[in-house]
Design a protein around this motif. Sequence first.
Motif, PDB file in Angstrom:
ATOM      1  N   SER A 183    -110.804  34.872  15.508  1.00  0.00           N
ATOM      2  CA  SER A 183    -110.225  33.631  14.997  1.00  0.00           C
ATOM      3  C   SER A 183    -108.728  33.643  15.279  1.00  0.00           C
ATOM      4  N   THR A 218    -105.048  31.241  15.461  1.00  0.00           N
ATOM      5  CA  THR A 218    -104.264  30.018  15.308  1.00  0.00           C
ATOM      6  C   THR A 218    -103.316  29.871  16.496  1.00  0.00           C
ATOM      7  N   ASP A 258    -100.134  29.381  16.261  1.00  0.00           N
ATOM      8  CA  ASP A 258     -98.944  30.178  15.970  1.00  0.00           C
ATOM      9  C   ASP A 258     -99.135  31.626  16.396  1.00  0.00           C
ATOM     10  N   THR A 307    -108.529  28.040  15.421  1.00  0.00           N
ATOM     11  CA  THR A 307    -108.629  27.563  14.040  1.00  0.00           C
ATOM     12  C   THR A 307    -107.558  26.537  13.687  1.00  0.00           C
ATOM     13  N   THR A 308    -106.628  26.273  14.565  1.00  0.00           N
ATOM     14  CA  THR A 308    -105.649  25.210  14.308  1.00  0.00           C
ATOM     15  C   THR A 308    -106.283  23.872  14.645  1.00  0.00           C
TER      16      THR A 308
END
Length: 656
Positions: free
Chosen positions: A176, A178, A180, A424-425
């Motif tokens: 997972s 993001t 960032d 996941t973003t």
Amino acid sequence: MSDSGSFDSRRACRQAVAWLLLPLLTAAGPAAARTPQGGTSGQPTAGSGDTSQGGSSGQTGSASGTGSASGTGSASGTGSGSDTPRDQAGAPVSPAPPPPPPPPPPGGPAAATEPGTAPAPGAATAPPSIPPPPAAAGPPGAVGGLAPSDRVSVDVMQMNPEVGELHLDIANNVLSLTLDQAVEIALRRNLALILQRYIRNEARLGVPQALGIYDLNLTGLAGASESKSPAVSQTISSKSSAQEAKAGLAQLFPTGGNLTFTWDNFRVKQSGGLSLFSNVAIYEPTWTFNFTQPLLKGFGSAVVDQGILLALNTSSGNRAQFELQSITISVQVINAYWNLVNAREQLVVAQESLQLARDLNERNIIQVQVGTLAPLEIVQSQAAIATREQGIITAQEAIGDAADALRLAMNLPQDLYQYDILPTTPPESDTIQINLDESIKTALDNRVEVKQEHLSIDRAKITEAVTRNALLPGLNFNALYNSQGASTSFGTALNQVSAFDFPGWTLSLTFAFPIQNRAARAANAVAELDVDRFNRELEQEQKTVINEVRKAVRGIETAEKVIVAAHASRGFQEKNLDAERKRYENGMSTSFQITQIQDQLTLAKQSEVNAVVGYRTALAEYYRSIGKLLPELGVKILDPKEAVNRFTFHRADLLH
């Protein structure tokens, strides 16, 4: 009222029997009358829906009941009840399970399911609607969800930034990630950025290397000599021996002056001849101070410090290049991340499209079994299934390619390639308010490319100042002062020197000037042309930046409008499919027409995903165009400026 002459009683009876048997067959499940089939056969039905009778027209509702886009209408039309549907190989054809409900629109509220996974069959979904226009303003950090703070620090001085543990969320063979995290990992581990660190630090070391002209220079000499000559006179020594020890210091000054100090110790001994000092050692120490200062050509720090100024300029250029490389890597990661999100969402759309085709095929099979539809309709629905299965294969390939591109940009270790990457973003984002004039001003003040052009102009001006000074004639001032001593005792001779008992001095001016001075004049003309050329390049770069900002602003505005239009198109295509299903239920449409409208709905959903993801990439391009991408991502580059100290004895580690 129908004309009695055109009424078909046999067809009416078959339709009546179909409407009576269809609820029973649907409730019992198609598997009760199913035989094995190759290809897509043998899959259980994912549920059944209720049939309802609508209005005075005798229309029946959808058999799925899970949403406006799922399922097809009830059977209608003509056909023989004794025909069993078979595939091209002759095997009986069994129906496929009904489709899952479609997920919420990508631009609306975040979906409850993870990207890349289809919703559970039977889950209820909201009816399609046209969303309102995007909000007027968005949160800070709209590119990656980061607030504009220094959350990620990139230390240029750290030569091995990739060394260290990666804190990643890995579960069930799924990584997972993001946006960032992806940007932060890339700025630490990307090989292109690591290589740029070496270039940056090499340029940094050029500054202390250039400052070496101000190092205090220590010189020394030690020697001995002896000579013999024929005795031609009683007053001349025929043998002499000498020893010399010399030490000196030299220091350059920013004005171009050079100061030297020399301490010369000379010991001589002569033998032979009629001399009071025959066979006696004589000590002759001397202190000498010499100062030379150019007064015209070569005068001033602009000339003397040329190497230092060029080294600082080169270092600043490499600092800007490192920042530009960081921006380039960040853009690559952002695009790769959203490409992966897009590919996974396109797979969801392809799965929904396949499920719609399977649902239509299942309904066709039921209608053929009850004799209300010709078997030819099954061929069309099966062809649609095969085509959409190809779309799923292509979508899966796109996911693999996008994931590998993201892994490469982050330079992940090979042992992490085994895990699937789950972004996941969420792609949904509010819009931002943009002022074109302010955006252009910000870009001209912050774009790295503009800074690089200014540095090029500064470099040309440094060279132009030196060549302009070279046009002057050479006029140097020279001052010399010394103190001497001589004695048979070294201590006595040294006291004479320190007391300046026997001083001496010299003052002089030297002048030199080539009459034509062609070399200096040509060099100065070239330097002036370079200044003009780099000013033109700056003007060209500024216009390029302005054009990029205008294009990025249009891209943002267009992306906002495309999202609204894509939402509306998807909603209308869902309604169009509902209407066509009702026509199909009443014998006014065919499987071919249903398949065409399903394809149009799939294209609308794909366009909707592209629009939402395209807005995020347009945001990244906008912030890049105005020179604010790294602050928007919360990235700060730690690259302190070089200290310029001409006269220092500090021997610290230059890399730290």
